[in-house]
Design a protein around this motif. Structure first.
Motif, PDB file in Angstrom:
ATOM      1  N   ASP A   1       0.858  -1.187   0.000  1.00 46.19           N
ATOM      2  CA  ASP A   1       0.000   0.000   0.000  1.00 46.19           C
ATOM      3  C   ASP A   1       0.891   1.233   0.000  1.00 46.19           C
ATOM      4  O   ASP A   1       1.546   1.545   0.987  1.00 46.19           O
ATOM      5  CB  ASP A   1      -0.895  -0.023   1.236  1.00 46.19           C
ATOM      6  N   TYR A   2       0.928   1.931  -1.127  1.00 48.37           N
ATOM      7  CA  TYR A   2       1.779   3.112  -1.316  1.00 48.37           C
ATOM      8  C   TYR A   2       0.926   4.351  -1.085  1.00 48.37           C
ATOM      9  O   TYR A   2       0.232   4.812  -1.974  1.00 48.37           O
ATOM     10  CB  TYR A   2       2.355   3.082  -2.725  1.00 48.37           C
ATOM     11  N   SER A   3       0.952   4.856   0.145  1.00 48.49           N
ATOM     12  CA  SER A   3       0.189   6.060   0.514  1.00 48.49           C
ATOM     13  C   SER A   3      -1.260   5.979   0.037  1.00 48.49           C
ATOM     14  O   SER A   3      -1.816   6.941  -0.495  1.00 48.49           O
ATOM     15  CB  SER A   3       0.865   7.314  -0.041  1.00 48.49           C
ATOM     16  N   GLY A   4      -1.875   4.808   0.207  1.00 47.80           N
ATOM     17  CA  GLY A   4      -3.276   4.637  -0.130  1.00 47.80           C
ATOM     18  C   GLY A   4      -3.551   3.957  -1.445  1.00 47.80           C
ATOM     19  O   GLY A   4      -4.697   3.617  -1.732  1.00 47.80           O
ATOM     20  N   CYS A   5      -2.524   3.758  -2.274  1.00 48.35           N
ATOM     21  CA  CYS A   5      -2.706   3.096  -3.569  1.00 48.35           C
ATOM     22  C   CYS A   5      -2.134   1.688  -3.493  1.00 48.35           C
ATOM     23  O   CYS A   5      -0.965   1.500  -3.126  1.00 48.35           O
ATOM     24  CB  CYS A   5      -2.014   3.883  -4.681  1.00 48.35           C
ATOM     25  N   ALA A   6      -2.953   0.693  -3.820  1.00 53.60           N
ATOM     26  CA  ALA A   6      -2.535  -0.704  -3.689  1.00 53.60           C
ATOM     27  C   ALA A   6      -1.740  -1.162  -4.913  1.00 53.60           C
ATOM     28  O   ALA A   6      -2.161  -0.958  -6.056  1.00 53.60           O
ATOM     29  CB  ALA A   6      -3.752  -1.599  -3.497  1.00 53.60           C
ATOM     30  N   TYR A   7      -0.597  -1.782  -4.646  1.00 55.41           N
ATOM     31  CA  TYR A   7       0.229  -2.418  -5.669  1.00 55.41           C
ATOM     32  C   TYR A   7       0.362  -3.889  -5.300  1.00 55.41           C
ATOM     33  O   TYR A   7       0.389  -4.247  -4.114  1.00 55.41           O
ATOM     34  CB  TYR A   7       1.606  -1.765  -5.746  1.00 55.41           C
ATOM     35  N   TYR A   8       0.489  -4.743  -6.309  1.00 54.80           N
ATOM     36  CA  TYR A   8       0.481  -6.184  -6.079  1.00 54.80           C
ATOM     37  C   TYR A   8       1.749  -6.822  -6.633  1.00 54.80           C
ATOM     38  O   TYR A   8       2.253  -6.416  -7.697  1.00 54.80           O
ATOM     39  CB  TYR A   8      -0.762  -6.797  -6.726  1.00 54.80           C
ATOM     40  N   ARG A   9       2.242  -7.808  -5.889  1.00 57.72           N
ATOM     41  CA  ARG A   9       3.463  -8.494  -6.313  1.00 57.72           C
ATOM     42  C   ARG A   9       3.304  -9.008  -7.736  1.00 57.72           C
ATOM     43  O   ARG A   9       2.274  -9.579  -8.100  1.00 57.72           O
ATOM     44  CB  ARG A   9       3.787  -9.650  -5.360  1.00 57.72           C
ATOM     45  N   PHE A  10       4.325  -8.781  -8.542  1.00 52.94           N
ATOM     46  CA  PHE A  10       4.280  -9.103  -9.965  1.00 52.94           C
ATOM     47  C   PHE A  10       5.328 -10.156 -10.284  1.00 52.94           C
ATOM     48  O   PHE A  10       6.280 -10.369  -9.517  1.00 52.94           O
ATOM     49  CB  PHE A  10       4.506  -7.836 -10.779  1.00 52.94           C
ATOM     50  N   PHE A  11       5.180 -10.794 -11.433  1.00 54.43           N
ATOM     51  CA  PHE A  11       6.056 -11.922 -11.760  1.00 54.43           C
ATOM     52  C   PHE A  11       7.420 -11.496 -12.280  1.00 54.43           C
ATOM     53  O   PHE A  11       8.356 -12.302 -12.324  1.00 54.43           O
ATOM     54  CB  PHE A  11       5.387 -12.835 -12.791  1.00 54.43           C
TER      55      PHE A  11
END
Length: 541
Positions: free
Chosen positions: A529-539
């Motif tokens: 969670d980057y200051s409220g924006c969700a990022y997801y582990r990528f391949f």
């Protein structure tokens, strides 16, 4: 007259040079004094595939230059007695909330000057209303009014405040209060599919997850409709020249005053030191800068696929607007060169020389970096050849490209994802080099000792991605025992732990930006969670 013509020719040559250097498809530029537009130039193509030339009526997104429009509209509300810039914001927007340990409330003044202590904002929501509401899930990092931290979401709040005060949508207010009175007929206060029909196509680098090579292959940027008060305006150079003239005349126009003299003075007062640069102050939607001893006001803008700059020399009553359909980080330097040439052309003096081509292969003091560097797995060697730095790698000799102080791009597939970053010891000698999370010590100066990450931090390492077109992805690495976030450009942010699985971002101890890792499976965090924006582990690596 000959000097003036020479200045215009020099500017035209300079823009052509920089377009080639940064691979910019199109640039539109306008120069104006306090009375008229005396130069308007368009160069390049609005659509690369169709080879459609850019023309004076081609529209570009102006990005954060829009913030000054928002500030003007709010100052008009102050003049009408409907807004107190120093009153708590919650008096106008009772639903607004942000977590804060401080007694001092956030005011419109704090938001206008980027001193509210809130996050920049990640444009994680399609609508800006929810992003503002979600500030209640974030924390204020400093007492309001004490530290500058640039905040787009702060201006989104101001747009909602303006709508509350006027009872009208933000685009309608901007159109009725500023665009129509000034006669800016080609300007759109909101970016929509209708606007798109008149716009230059925006472009970004082909690869979105790594530093760009010198050749910089391009791809059409993601298309976005946008209506937030931090950057929703699209315009032409001719229309923006009208806006610049209003500012040069301190709020006045041929059709009457947009701002009073007192309001203009408030807008252009420097309230806070901006970006830790002593030559920069931030007013209300404008940056006040000192360039060669002369006071300038203006702002730059960046959108997905676009960049812009507006710069005014208030002493000599000259202004420039530069619009491009590619995110050029040096757009401010281009605007500064344009003003300098025209100041020389109008008032005499030497026209600035045309700079040499920004040769990325030229390395000043290349010998500083020469040597063999190693870690526990392998060694790499750099050789200085005149003013070039060469990496000897797998029987190849690879000439490095400069990317700023101690930063280099390696045109080789094995080094495509990160920049090489050299580090120096206390005596200024180059003692180490990094590639992503790989660390090599200069075997001539330093012993092979390496700081290890805490074992639990290994769960965070990897590549993360989201559908956010502003920052599509980043990588988390370890560097000298420090956890770091590396953006695709190669820019690195150190991470400082503040609570379990959560880190403050950046070297600024007052930064409100944070990243929190969660959803652990088989020892790996799946979400950041980057200051409220969700990022997801990528391949990807």
């Amino acid at each position: 007259m000959a000097i003036a013509q020479a200045a215009l020719m020099r500017l035209d040559q300079y823009i052509t040079l920089k377009m080639r250097e940064y691979n910019v498809p199109a640039v539109s530029i306008a120069l104006t004094d306090a009375e008229r537009t005396f130069f308007l130039s368009t160069d390049g193509v609005a659509d690369v595939a169709a080879r459609t030339p850019v023309v004076p009526d081609t529209v570009f997104e102006i990005g954060s230059i829009s913030k000054s429009f928002t500030a003007i509209a709010l100052l008009q509300e102050v003049e009408a007695g409907r807004l107190n810039l120093h009153a708590p914001l919650v008096e106008y927007l009772p639903w607004f909330a942000v977590q804060s340990p401080y007694d001092a409330p956030i005011t419109p003044h704090h938001l206008l000057t980027h001193t509210a202590g809130i996050i920049t904002g990640q444009n994680f929501a399609a609508g800006h209303h929810y992003e503002v509401y979600a500030l209640r899930e974030t924390h204020v990092s400093t007492p309001p009014g004490t530290h500058f931290h640039y905040s787009d979401v702060g201006y989104k709040v101001l747009g909602l405040l303006l709508e509350h005060l006027t009872g009208k949508p933000y685009p309608q207010v901007i159109e009725e209060r500023i665009l129509d009175p000034l006669g800016m007929e080609a300007t759109a206060p909101v970016i929509t599919h209708t606007t798109r029909k008149r716009m230059a196509v925006g472009y970004s680098d082909f690869y979105d997850d790594r530093p760009a090579p010198t050749s910089r292959p391009l791809a059409p940027a993601a298309w976005l409709q946008y209506g937030g008060a931090d950057g929703s305006i699209a315009s032409t150079p001719g229309d923006m020249a009208i806006y610049v003239r209003m500012l040069l005349n301190r709020g006045k126009s041929p059709n009457g005053s947009v701002l009073s003299e007192d309001s203009f003075a408030l807008m252009t007062e420097g309230y806070s030191n901006a970006w830790n640069d002593p030559s920069l102050q931030y007013g209300y939607g404008l940056v006040i800068s000192q360039i060669d001893g002369v006071t300038h006001i203006g702002h730059q803008g960046g959108m997905v696929g676009y960049s812009s700059a507006m710069l005014l020399d208030m002493e000599h009553e000259l202004g420039i607007v530069l619009l491009a359909n590619h995110p050029v980080s040096q757009v401010g330097d281009m605007a500064d060169f344009g003003l300098k040439t025209q100041r020389a052309g109008r008032y005499g003096g030497d026209v600035p020389p045309l700079p040499s081509w920004g040769n990325p292969l030229y390395v000043q003091n290349a010998v500083d970096y020469a040597g063999t560097y190693g870690n526990n797995r392998r060694e790499i060697t750099f050789v200085a050849e005149d003013d070039r730095l060469v990496l000897n790698y797998d029987y190849d000799e690879i000439i490095l490209e400069t990317r700023g102080q101690d930063h280099f791009y390696v045109p080789h597939a094995d080094f495509a994802l990160h920049l090489l970053v050299f580090g120096r010891d206390a005596d200024g000698r180059v003692s180490e080099v990094f590639y992503g999370g790989d660390h090599y010590m200069n075997m001539h100066y330093a012993p092979l000792t390496f700081e290890m990450l805490p074992s639990e931090w290994g769960a965070y390492l990897g590549s993360y991605r989201s559908h956010n077109p502003w920052l599509t992805n980043f990588r988390i690495i370890g560097r000298k025992g420090q956890l770091c976030l590396i953006e695709p450009s190669g820019y690195m942010l150190p991470l400082t732990p503040i609570r379990p699985n959560c880190f403050r971002m950046g070297a600024d101890e007052y930064s409100p930006e944070w990243i929190q890792f969660d959803t652990f499976v088989e020892g790996k965090a799946l979400r950041a969670d980057y200051s409220g924006c969700a990022y997801y582990r990528f391949f990807t690596e």
